[in-house]
Scaffold this motif. Sequence first.
Motif, PDB file in Angstrom:
ATOM      1  N   SER A  96       0.809  -1.297  -0.056  1.00  0.00           N
ATOM      2  CA  SER A  96       0.164   0.194  -0.028  1.00  0.00           C
ATOM      3  C   SER A  96       0.852   1.068   0.147  1.00  0.00           C
ATOM      4  N   GLY A  97       2.060   1.195  -0.099  1.00  0.00           N
ATOM      5  CA  GLY A  97       2.976   2.334   0.156  1.00  0.00           C
ATOM      6  C   GLY A  97       2.937   3.146   1.568  1.00  0.00           C
ATOM      7  N   SER A  98       2.588   2.302   2.519  1.00  0.00           N
ATOM      8  CA  SER A  98       2.727   2.789   3.916  1.00  0.00           C
ATOM      9  C   SER A  98       4.050   3.130   4.204  1.00  0.00           C
ATOM     10  N   VAL A  99       4.530   4.394   5.199  1.00  0.00           N
ATOM     11  CA  VAL A  99       5.589   4.341   5.879  1.00  0.00           C
ATOM     12  C   VAL A  99       5.255   3.277   7.048  1.00  0.00           C
ATOM     13  N   ARG A 100       6.414   2.874   7.489  1.00  0.00           N
ATOM     14  CA  ARG A 100       6.746   2.019   8.636  1.00  0.00           C
ATOM     15  C   ARG A 100       5.729   2.302   9.837  1.00  0.00           C
ATOM     16  N   GLY A 101       5.895   3.806  10.184  1.00  0.00           N
ATOM     17  CA  GLY A 101       5.208   4.157  11.374  1.00  0.00           C
ATOM     18  C   GLY A 101       3.779   4.038  11.147  1.00  0.00           C
ATOM     19  N   LYS A 102       3.261   4.318   9.780  1.00  0.00           N
ATOM     20  CA  LYS A 102       1.605   4.063   9.670  1.00  0.00           C
ATOM     21  C   LYS A 102       1.529   2.592   9.498  1.00  0.00           C
TER      22      LYS A 102
END
Length: 480
Positions: A96-102
Amino acid sequence: MTLIDLARTGGKVYSGGWREPAGGSTKVVEPATGVVLAEVGVGDAGDIDDAVRAAARAQPGWQALPAPDRAAVLRRAALVLVEHTSEVVEWLIRESGSVRGKAEYEVASAADELWAAATLPMYPHGELLPDPAGRRSVARRVPVGTVGVISPWNVPLLLALRAVAPALALGNAVVLKPDPRTAVSGGHAVAAVFDRAGLPEGVLHVLAGGPEAGEALVRHSGTDMIAFTGSSAVGRQIGATAGGALKRVSLELGGNNALLVLDDADVVAAASAGAWSSFFHQGQVCMSAGRHIVVEAVADRYVDALCRHAAQAVVGDPWTEQVGLGPLIDLAQRDRVDRIVRESIAAGAMLREGGSHDGLMYRPTVLTGVTPELPAFREEIFGPVAPVIVVADEDEAVRIANLTEYGLVASVYTGSATRGAALADRLATGIVHVNDPTVDDNAYVPFGGRGASGNGHRHGIGRNTEEFTQWQWLTLPAAG
């Protein structure tokens, strides 16, 4: 042992176990690189028909299971998800292209949904009523039946489980149709968690698919309720179809949310929250701040600080780099965001920061000189864009904030909580935050919007019972 075994389940759907669908398969592509991550099965109308019929057959047995046993399945599902957090986080980042924190936040929030849902079977579910004939008269909540859940790509795991978990806990069967772009993190992971938790076969079906599968699920005479999260345009179509069939429908739709900055606000804090509200997950969440409405007295300082946040943000591949923003989901979304920015600039907006892209990597963008006629004001951008509208005072700020068909969330930044609370009474949104970002949610609040943002507060532990069950009036002879 891994949770998601694509060597076994790739190209399949979860419907009576993992099986080959008639609808064929599709590739899941990593937005950041274009690499094919997986081959997943997709359901067609025939697959949906089979799933709905099987779910309807399985539902009475699941409903009849003692409440503690249903609760135990939900608790085991939460434990399974927590145990496999790192695996699911990887899929969320890459798919989904999420950054790790998200991604980490999403898995933790999804587990919260499971823990919260596990409490639902244990709540009182009825009332003893007075009866003029002396009978035992009871009003009780019973499951809706078979619930169709259509979930999106942007927060795929959480927004699937937010409906799937309480629906199952309350005795319904579920057919989940995740978006094929995030079919693993939003579909395979859900199926695997409940399969590992011991959910009886046939109670949950998971079939990724496109519009044909979604329409089949909505129109099917065997679905008693549709829970949809997605765009307002598609939500309207689903609402019309489901309403015509006299079935229950839950619509959690888009937003064009306002962040209001008053003349007594802490400008540094407001700009930090404004950047977070517009740029979190590349702006691809319904709660993103789509309009920064700033009182003139602090506007210059606010815009300067917002531009600094945008300029300093690192955009790149969230799987291989430490970045603040990842890619947009696909080219169509990239082109839509860029169109809104370009058309707004052509119509008089000023580009203060960003406005460029490299492939799907779109730079955080700040626009000033935005007026209500511009696309950046009217449309839900769903990208990392912060349009700024300067107003004279708080009365104009409220008027401009309410100048939209959407009504999901607003945030107010002010030096006075009392002033913020008074302003909340004047904002036509389902959610108002004072001195907090627009992006906020958890399993315990009544989440929902008004107008084009949906048909009410459909989610949250306090609303789930009324949403996924219905009243039944039961009378029994007094001596029975």
